[in-house]
Design a protein around this motif. Structure first.
Motif, PDB file in Angstrom:
ATOM      1  N   GLY A  67     -10.796  -1.254   7.645  1.00  0.00           N
ATOM      2  CA  GLY A  67     -11.851  -2.222   7.903  1.00  0.00           C
ATOM      3  C   GLY A  67     -12.651  -2.567   6.666  1.00  0.00           C
ATOM      4  N   LYS A  68     -13.943  -2.228   6.709  1.00  0.00           N
ATOM      5  CA  LYS A  68     -14.828  -2.756   5.663  1.00  0.00           C
ATOM      6  C   LYS A  68     -14.500  -2.273   4.251  1.00  0.00           C
ATOM      7  CE  LYS A  68     -18.704   0.488   5.575  1.00  0.00           C
ATOM      8  NZ  LYS A  68     -20.134   0.674   5.530  1.00  0.00           N
ATOM      9  N   ALA A  69     -13.812  -1.150   4.121  1.00  0.00           N
ATOM     10  CA  ALA A  69     -13.518  -0.669   2.763  1.00  0.00           C
ATOM     11  C   ALA A  69     -12.192  -1.226   2.232  1.00  0.00           C
ATOM     12  CB  ALA A  69     -13.506   0.856   2.730  1.00  0.00           C
ATOM     13  N   PHE A  70     -11.474  -1.980   3.062  1.00  0.00           N
ATOM     14  CA  PHE A  70     -10.219  -2.672   2.712  1.00  0.00           C
ATOM     15  C   PHE A  70      -9.251  -1.886   1.828  1.00  0.00           C
ATOM     16  CE2 PHE A  70     -13.609  -4.222  -0.078  1.00  0.00           C
ATOM     17  CZ  PHE A  70     -13.048  -4.115  -1.347  1.00  0.00           C
ATOM     18  N   CYS A  71      -9.250  -0.575   1.919  1.00  0.00           N
ATOM     19  CA  CYS A  71      -8.309   0.259   1.149  1.00  0.00           C
ATOM     20  C   CYS A  71      -6.874  -0.160   1.447  1.00  0.00           C
ATOM     21  CB  CYS A  71      -8.458   1.736   1.521  1.00  0.00           C
ATOM     22  SG  CYS A  71     -10.144   2.277   1.816  1.00  0.00           S
ATOM     23  N   VAL A  72      -6.657  -0.571   2.702  1.00  0.00           N
ATOM     24  CA  VAL A  72      -5.308  -0.888   3.174  1.00  0.00           C
ATOM     25  C   VAL A  72      -4.655  -1.995   2.357  1.00  0.00           C
ATOM     26  CG1 VAL A  72      -6.061  -2.572   4.937  1.00  0.00           C
ATOM     27  CG2 VAL A  72      -3.970  -1.259   5.297  1.00  0.00           C
ATOM     28  N   THR A  73      -5.455  -2.904   1.797  1.00  0.00           N
ATOM     29  CA  THR A  73      -4.846  -4.024   1.065  1.00  0.00           C
ATOM     30  C   THR A  73      -4.023  -3.533  -0.120  1.00  0.00           C
ATOM     31  OG1 THR A  73      -6.923  -4.297  -0.102  1.00  0.00           O
ATOM     32  CG2 THR A  73      -6.491  -5.861   1.655  1.00  0.00           C
ATOM     33  N   CYS A  74      -4.442  -2.451  -0.758  1.00  0.00           N
ATOM     34  CA  CYS A  74      -3.671  -1.934  -1.889  1.00  0.00           C
ATOM     35  C   CYS A  74      -2.861  -0.696  -1.511  1.00  0.00           C
ATOM     36  CB  CYS A  74      -4.590  -1.572  -3.045  1.00  0.00           C
ATOM     37  SG  CYS A  74      -5.491  -2.988  -3.687  1.00  0.00           S
ATOM     38  N   HIS A  75      -3.433   0.148  -0.640  1.00  0.00           N
ATOM     39  CA  HIS A  75      -2.756   1.418  -0.351  1.00  0.00           C
ATOM     40  C   HIS A  75      -1.754   1.315   0.784  1.00  0.00           C
ATOM     41  CE1 HIS A  75      -4.825   3.904  -3.269  1.00  0.00           C
ATOM     42  NE2 HIS A  75      -5.871   3.151  -3.043  1.00  0.00           N
ATOM     43  N   GLY A  76      -1.804   0.219   1.532  1.00  0.00           N
ATOM     44  CA  GLY A  76      -0.804  -0.003   2.579  1.00  0.00           C
ATOM     45  C   GLY A  76      -1.117   0.745   3.857  1.00  0.00           C
ATOM     46  N   ASP A  88       0.913   2.450   5.587  1.00  0.00           N
ATOM     47  CA  ASP A  88       1.579   3.755   5.597  1.00  0.00           C
ATOM     48  C   ASP A  88       1.079   4.665   4.477  1.00  0.00           C
ATOM     49  OD1 ASP A  88       2.587   2.449   3.437  1.00  0.00           O
ATOM     50  OD2 ASP A  88       4.681   2.480   4.080  1.00  0.00           O
ATOM     51  N   GLY A  89       0.098   4.195   3.676  1.00  0.00           N
ATOM     52  CA  GLY A  89      -0.465   5.022   2.603  1.00  0.00           C
ATOM     53  C   GLY A  89       0.468   5.203   1.417  1.00  0.00           C
ATOM     54  N   LYS A  90       1.563   4.476   1.421  1.00  0.00           N
ATOM     55  CA  LYS A  90       2.536   4.691   0.342  1.00  0.00           C
ATOM     56  C   LYS A  90       2.218   3.878  -0.901  1.00  0.00           C
ATOM     57  CE  LYS A  90       6.245   6.457   3.111  1.00  0.00           C
ATOM     58  NZ  LYS A  90       7.506   6.212   3.779  1.00  0.00           N
ATOM     59  N   GLY A  91       1.169   3.071  -0.806  1.00  0.00           N
ATOM     60  CA  GLY A  91       0.677   2.435  -2.024  1.00  0.00           C
ATOM     61  C   GLY A  91       1.339   1.143  -2.411  1.00  0.00           C
ATOM     62  N   LEU A  92       2.124   0.568  -1.508  1.00  0.00           N
ATOM     63  CA  LEU A  92       2.744  -0.697  -1.892  1.00  0.00           C
ATOM     64  C   LEU A  92       1.874  -1.877  -1.502  1.00  0.00           C
ATOM     65  CD1 LEU A  92       6.417   0.236  -1.091  1.00  0.00           C
ATOM     66  CD2 LEU A  92       5.235   0.264  -3.280  1.00  0.00           C
ATOM     67  N   GLY A  93       0.852  -1.581  -0.728  1.00  0.00           N
ATOM     68  CA  GLY A  93      -0.119  -2.614  -0.406  1.00  0.00           C
ATOM     69  C   GLY A  93       0.393  -3.675   0.530  1.00  0.00           C
ATOM     70  N   ASP A  94      -0.494  -4.523   0.953  1.00  0.00           N
ATOM     71  CA  ASP A  94      -0.132  -5.613   1.844  1.00  0.00           C
ATOM     72  C   ASP A  94      -0.186  -6.946   1.107  1.00  0.00           C
ATOM     73  OD1 ASP A  94       0.091  -3.773   3.781  1.00  0.00           O
ATOM     74  OD2 ASP A  94      -1.656  -4.372   4.943  1.00  0.00           O
ATOM     75  N   ILE A  95      -0.543  -6.907  -0.180  1.00  0.00           N
ATOM     76  CA  ILE A  95      -0.628  -8.158  -0.935  1.00  0.00           C
ATOM     77  C   ILE A  95       0.684  -8.353  -1.671  1.00  0.00           C
ATOM     78  CG2 ILE A  95      -1.901  -9.450  -2.684  1.00  0.00           C
ATOM     79  CD1 ILE A  95      -4.144  -7.439  -2.413  1.00  0.00           C
ATOM     80  N   PRO A  96       1.419  -9.406  -1.360  1.00  0.00           N
ATOM     81  CA  PRO A  96       2.660  -9.607  -2.104  1.00  0.00           C
ATOM     82  C   PRO A  96       2.325  -9.873  -3.572  1.00  0.00           C
ATOM     83  CG  PRO A  96       2.388 -11.272  -0.353  1.00  0.00           C
ATOM     84  CD  PRO A  96       1.126 -10.486  -0.412  1.00  0.00           C
ATOM     85  N   GLY A  97       3.112  -9.278  -4.452  1.00  0.00           N
ATOM     86  CA  GLY A  97       2.930  -9.559  -5.871  1.00  0.00           C
ATOM     87  C   GLY A  97       1.764  -8.830  -6.514  1.00  0.00           C
ATOM     88  N   LEU A  98       1.293  -7.762  -5.889  1.00  0.00           N
ATOM     89  CA  LEU A  98       0.236  -6.950  -6.516  1.00  0.00           C
ATOM     90  C   LEU A  98       0.747  -6.454  -7.871  1.00  0.00           C
ATOM     91  CD1 LEU A  98      -2.563  -5.474  -5.753  1.00  0.00           C
ATOM     92  CD2 LEU A  98      -1.133  -3.493  -5.334  1.00  0.00           C
TER      93      LEU A  98
END
Ligand code: HEC
Length: 151
Positions: free
Chosen positions: A69-78, A80-90
């Motif tokens: 949510g508000k800390a948006f960690c998921v955008t970079c960490h994914g 599944d926590g594997k760190g591939l993120g949800d942003i294509p082309g990071l």
């Protein structure tokens, strides 16, 4: 025929070794990942900080909703926590794989909190405390980060 077979085996062996080296350089980077992120002059102090919250289901759930949510960690960490993120082309240095047990074991909770307070110098990992998260919320989110390392 026998000679050709031997030669073939050597080529295969050579290719395996050569590819193995490339693979280690490209994907292994284990040592680079395990190397402490907290600057050497701060690390002793950071390692004395311990998580005051217990890893209860409720606290982990709170951390999970901050992560997504508000800390948006998921955008970079994914998710599944594997760190591939949800942003294509990071681009740039990729986040760690939180499911990696060797990485989990290499870090104390205090070091991770230090990163949340200060960011990881020279990378896209910014500081989140106190602008985005209170210190208590940071400890909750870290309980969630730790839960990726559980079987
Ligand atoms: C803009 C992308 C981005 C966001 C958003 C982000 N991170 Fe990171 N994070 C990174 C990168 C990149 C690294 C790797 C830094 C490095 O190599 O030192 C990292 C590293 C980390 C590390 C580990 C550093 C170490 O000791 O190995 C932790 C813990 C972490 N992030 C937690 C979080 C949490 C929790 C959030 C949400 C509050 C978050 N991150 C949000 C990009 C991000």
């Amino acid at each position: 025929m026998i000679a050709a077979g031997r030669y073939g085996a050597r080529v295969v062996l050579w290719l395996t070794v050569a590819f193995g080296r490339v693979a280690i350089t490209a994907f292994g980077a284990d040592e680079a990942v395990l190397k402490p992120r907290v600057p050497i002059e701060k690390i002793d102090e950071a390692r004395t900080w311990t998580n005051p919250l217990a890893a209860t289901e409720e606290n982990i759930e709170k951390g999970k909703s901050l992560f997504h949510g508000k800390a948006f960690c998921v955008t970079c960490h994914g998710r599944d926590g594997k760190g591939l993120g949800d942003i294509p082309g990071l681009v740039g240095k990729l986040p760690r794989n939180f499911t990696d047990k060797a990485w989990q074991a290499a870090r104390t909770d205090g070091e991770l909190l230090w990163i949340l307070k200060n960011g990881s110098p020279g990378t896209d990992m910014a500081s989140f405390v106190p602008l985005v998260l209170t210190e208590e919320e940071a400890w909750q989110v870290l309980l969630y980060v730790r839960s990726f390392g559980q079987p």
